[in-house]
Enzyme design. Structure first.
Site, PDB file in Angstrom:
ATOM      1  N   LYS A 285       0.845  -1.199   0.000  1.00  0.00           N
ATOM      2  CA  LYS A 285       0.000   0.000   0.000  1.00  0.00           C
ATOM      3  C   LYS A 285       0.875   1.242   0.000  1.00  0.00           C
ATOM      4  CE  LYS A 285      -3.862  -2.317   2.192  1.00  0.00           C
ATOM      5  NZ  LYS A 285      -4.526  -2.737   3.410  1.00  0.00           N
TER       6      LYS A 285
ATOM      7  N   GLN B 213      -4.905  -1.551   9.624  1.00  0.00           N
ATOM      8  CA  GLN B 213      -4.767  -2.863   8.991  1.00  0.00           C
ATOM      9  C   GLN B 213      -5.334  -3.957   9.901  1.00  0.00           C
ATOM     10  OE1 GLN B 213      -3.556  -3.479   5.782  1.00  0.00           O
ATOM     11  NE2 GLN B 213      -4.266  -5.552   6.203  1.00  0.00           N
TER      12      GLN B 213
ATOM     13  N   ASP C 270     -11.241   2.679   3.923  1.00  0.00           N
ATOM     14  CA  ASP C 270     -11.676   1.288   3.751  1.00  0.00           C
ATOM     15  C   ASP C 270     -13.193   1.184   3.582  1.00  0.00           C
ATOM     16  OD1 ASP C 270      -9.613  -0.527   3.590  1.00  0.00           O
ATOM     17  OD2 ASP C 270      -9.304  -0.637   5.760  1.00  0.00           O
TER      18      ASP C 270
END
Ligand code: NAP
Length: 280
Positions: A51, A95, A118
């Site tokens: 990422k 995460q 997200d």
């Protein structure tokens, strides 16, 4: 047709890069992404590194905030509060999975929904379900973009989604409903799984069971999107038996090289969208 997720991802990242250059020229600012990584779970380390690399390549200013696995929930919540208030940060990602002592729901709820790249915050989930403007989870967003590369108008198509997770199945269903598909969601308690799948013009498999979808589960000329990532010995395979299915259908994503690369490109896309909403 084999849908080339790597190529589509590269095209999308190129578009994002150009958009960031324009943003920079106009505002003298670039989108900023903060990724919180807790513990030393190997797959998470790889995802986060990827990422960061991809963010940098398109011009997003990205930072990884690392904590040892013993970190307290309070400490992470305080960091999120700080990032919520930080002007240079337009996207916050924690995460997953998290260690046991940390409540995932509390963490997700603490992120400013406008910075929730997200798309997991209940406000974004609710907005998506209501058909309002929302940050959409990256994997289903990537799946939709791939489907639309094959077929622009999805109206009236019968979409079957295998799996009902908050991460994949449910938002995928909402996105396809918005495209005027007739949507069926199937899961581990569904009876006649094979017969349900056989009705699909569009089949999205997100279950995490290697090669579950067989050649005789799919309709001729359908579009098959395989989200699954499963390991058999040292080989990565999807939820769809690719070799049995590929010649029967109109289009199919391979694993690897299908949905995976789009997920990361959509994270970058979401970061830019969040920047634009925060600065509008
Ligand atoms: P998840 O949370 O475990 O959900 C799996 C879903 O599949 C559940 O709804 C479950 O039903 C259903 N299911 C499980 N076994 C089934 C069976 N035998 N028959 C029918 N339905 C079954 O998984 P997820 O997070 O959505 O992930 C799904 C897969 O996608 C995994 O392989 C994951 O690694 C992969 N993934 C890929 C990407 C990418 O970028 N390509 C991103 C995220 C995830 P119940 O609800 O009844 O339990």
């Amino acid at each position: 047709m084999i849908i080339d997720g790597k190529q589509e991802s590269a095209l999308l990242r190129e578009e994002i890069k150009k958009e960031i250059l324009i943003i920079k020229e106009k505002t003298n600012k670039v989108p900023g992404l903060s990724v919180i990584l807790i513990g030393d779970f190997a797959p998470s380390q790889i995802y986060v590194k990827n990422k960061e690399k991809n963010s940098k390549e398109v011009g997003i200013k990205s930072e990884i905030i690392r904590y040892p696995k013993e970190v307290t929930e309070q400490e992470v919540l305080e960091k999120i509060k700080e990032l919520n208030n930080a002007k240079h940060i337009s996207g916050i990602l924690v995460q997953l999975p998290l260690p046991q002592q940390i409540d995932k729901e509390k963490i997700i709820n603490a992120i400013n929904p406008l910075k929730d790249v997200d798309g997991f915050h209940p406000i974004n989930v609710g907005n998506l379900a209501s058909g309002y403007k929302a940050v959409v989870p990256c994997t289903p967003l990537g799946c939709l973009l791939l489907i639309k590369k094959v077929e622009k108008d999805l109206s009236g198509k019968h979409a079957v989604i295998l799996g009902r997770s908050n991460l994949n199945g449910k938002p995928m269903a909402q996105l396809l409903l918005k495209e005027n598909c007739t949507v069926t969601i199937v899961h581990s308690k569904t009876k006649n799984l094979k017969e349900e799948c056989q009705k699909a013009d569009i089949l999205v498999a997100a279950v995490g069971v290697a090669n579950l979808v067989k050649g005789d589960w799919v309709k001729k000329d359908s579009i098959i999107i395989d989200v699954g990532i499963n390991k058999i010995d040292d080989k990565i395979v999807g939820d769809v038996n690719f070799d049995e299915v590929k010649d029967k259908v109109k289009a199919i994503t391979p694993v690897p090289g299908g949905v995976g690369p789009m997920t990361i490109a959509c994270l970058l896309k979401n970061t830019v969208e969040c920047f634009k909403r925060l600065n509008s």
